[in-house]
Write a protein that holds these residues in place. Structure first.
Motif, short mmCIF file in Angstrom:
data_model
loop_
_atom_site.label_atom_id
_atom_site.label_comp_id
_atom_site.label_asym_id
_atom_site.label_seq_id
_atom_site.Cartn_x
_atom_site.Cartn_y
_atom_site.Cartn_z
N SER A 1 0.84 -1.19 0.00
CA SER A 1 0.00 0.00 0.00
C SER A 1 0.88 1.25 0.00
O SER A 1 1.69 1.45 0.90
CB SER A 1 -0.92 0.01 1.23
OG SER A 1 -1.67 1.20 1.26
N LYS B 1 -0.45 4.42 -0.25
CA LYS B 1 -1.36 5.55 -0.04
C LYS B 1 -0.67 6.75 0.59
O LYS B 1 -0.92 7.89 0.20
CB LYS B 1 -2.52 5.08 0.86
CG LYS B 1 -3.55 6.13 1.14
CD LYS B 1 -4.68 5.54 1.96
CE LYS B 1 -4.75 6.26 3.27
NZ LYS B 1 -5.75 5.75 4.17
N CYS C 1 -1.26 -1.13 -4.22
CA CYS C 1 -2.52 -0.40 -4.15
C CYS C 1 -2.30 1.03 -3.67
O CYS C 1 -1.30 1.33 -3.02
CB CYS C 1 -3.54 -1.11 -3.27
SG CYS C 1 -3.11 -1.20 -1.52
N ALA C 2 -3.26 1.88 -4.03
CA ALA C 2 -3.40 3.24 -3.50
C ALA C 2 -2.19 4.14 -3.76
O ALA C 2 -1.83 4.94 -2.91
CB ALA C 2 -3.72 3.19 -2.01
N ASN D 1 -0.34 7.35 -5.17
CA ASN D 1 -0.72 8.71 -5.57
C ASN D 1 -0.25 8.96 -7.01
O ASN D 1 0.58 8.21 -7.53
CB ASN D 1 -0.19 9.75 -4.58
CG ASN D 1 1.31 9.87 -4.59
OD1 ASN D 1 1.96 9.77 -5.63
ND2 ASN D 1 1.89 10.08 -3.43
N LYS E 1 2.39 6.68 -9.02
CA LYS E 1 1.77 5.83 -10.06
C LYS E 1 2.47 6.06 -11.40
O LYS E 1 2.75 5.11 -12.13
CB LYS E 1 0.28 6.13 -10.17
CG LYS E 1 -0.41 5.31 -11.22
CD LYS E 1 -1.89 5.63 -11.29
CE LYS E 1 -2.56 4.83 -12.39
NZ LYS E 1 -3.97 5.18 -12.55
N LEU F 1 -2.07 -2.83 -10.13
CA LEU F 1 -2.29 -1.71 -9.21
C LEU F 1 -3.78 -1.62 -8.94
O LEU F 1 -4.58 -1.56 -9.87
CB LEU F 1 -1.78 -0.40 -9.82
CG LEU F 1 -2.09 0.87 -9.05
CD1 LEU F 1 -1.35 0.89 -7.71
CD2 LEU F 1 -1.73 2.10 -9.87
N TYR F 2 -4.15 -1.60 -7.66
CA TYR F 2 -5.55 -1.50 -7.25
C TYR F 2 -5.79 -0.19 -6.52
O TYR F 2 -4.87 0.40 -5.96
CB TYR F 2 -5.93 -2.70 -6.37
CG TYR F 2 -5.88 -3.99 -7.14
CD1 TYR F 2 -6.94 -4.37 -7.94
CD2 TYR F 2 -4.75 -4.79 -7.10
CE1 TYR F 2 -6.88 -5.54 -8.69
CE2 TYR F 2 -4.67 -5.95 -7.85
CZ TYR F 2 -5.74 -6.32 -8.64
OH TYR F 2 -5.68 -7.46 -9.38
N GLU F 3 -7.05 0.21 -6.52
CA GLU F 3 -7.43 1.49 -5.92
C GLU F 3 -7.20 1.52 -4.41
O GLU F 3 -6.81 2.54 -3.85
CB GLU F 3 -8.89 1.78 -6.23
CG GLU F 3 -9.34 3.14 -5.81
CD GLU F 3 -10.77 3.44 -6.27
OE1 GLU F 3 -11.47 4.12 -5.51
OE2 GLU F 3 -11.16 2.99 -7.36
N ASN F 4 -7.42 0.39 -3.74
CA ASN F 4 -7.29 0.35 -2.28
C ASN F 4 -6.95 -1.07 -1.81
O ASN F 4 -6.91 -2.00 -2.62
CB ASN F 4 -8.58 0.86 -1.61
CG ASN F 4 -9.81 0.12 -2.10
OD1 ASN F 4 -9.83 -1.11 -2.18
ND2 ASN F 4 -10.84 0.86 -2.46
N GLU F 5 -6.72 -1.21 -0.52
CA GLU F 5 -6.35 -2.51 0.05
C GLU F 5 -7.45 -3.55 -0.13
O GLU F 5 -7.17 -4.71 -0.40
CB GLU F 5 -6.01 -2.38 1.53
CG GLU F 5 -4.67 -1.75 1.79
CD GLU F 5 -4.33 -1.68 3.27
OE1 GLU F 5 -4.82 -2.52 4.06
OE2 GLU F 5 -3.56 -0.77 3.65
N ALA G 1 -9.66 -3.87 -2.51
CA ALA G 1 -9.66 -4.38 -3.89
C ALA G 1 -8.46 -5.31 -4.11
O ALA G 1 -8.59 -6.34 -4.78
CB ALA G 1 -9.62 -3.21 -4.88
#
Length: 117
Positions: A49, A51, A81-82, A84, A88, A102-106, A108
């Motif tokens: 992650s 994020k 994931c996540a 910025n 990215k 690559l996923y939007e959040n944990e 997913a």
């Protein structure tokens, strides 16, 4: 700013949350922390992650690629994931997103690994 690593381990999945900066100053410390966790625990898959990661350079890319190879050699999957937008973009330009999704959040990312916590 330093890089900080927070880890959770659930059912063979290591969730790693990086904060701060993953640059040449922090890369060796992050690499050692992750390798120790992967080798000491029963880790099959890794969720990374990003994020709260504000900055990453080529040293950070090397850390990610090395952990991918380690997990892949064990027959597991590694996902990100996540991230910025600037991180990215670096991941896209490096080609890492061709081998790691690559996923939007944990949530997913964990769903993709078919792991319910």
């Amino acid at each position: 700013m330093n890089s900080h690593v927070q880890m959770e381990h659930h059912r063979g999945v290591l969730i790693v949350r990086l904060t701060g900066e993953l640059d040449h100053h922090a890369a060796d410390y992050v690499r050692m922390d992750l390798d120790e966790a992967i080798l000491r625990r029963q880790v099959e898959h890794l969720v990374l992650s990003l994020k709260d990661l504000q900055f990453m350079d080529s040293s950070g890319l090397g850390v990610i690629l090395g952990r991918y190879k380690l997990i892949h050699a064990k027959g597991g999957k590694m996902v990100i994931c996540a991230a910025n937008p600037p991180v990215k973009r670096l991941l896209e330009m490096s080609g890492l997103l061709k081998i790691m999704p690559l996923y939007e959040n944990e949530s997913a990312a964990l769903s993709n690994l078919e792991v319910a916590l």
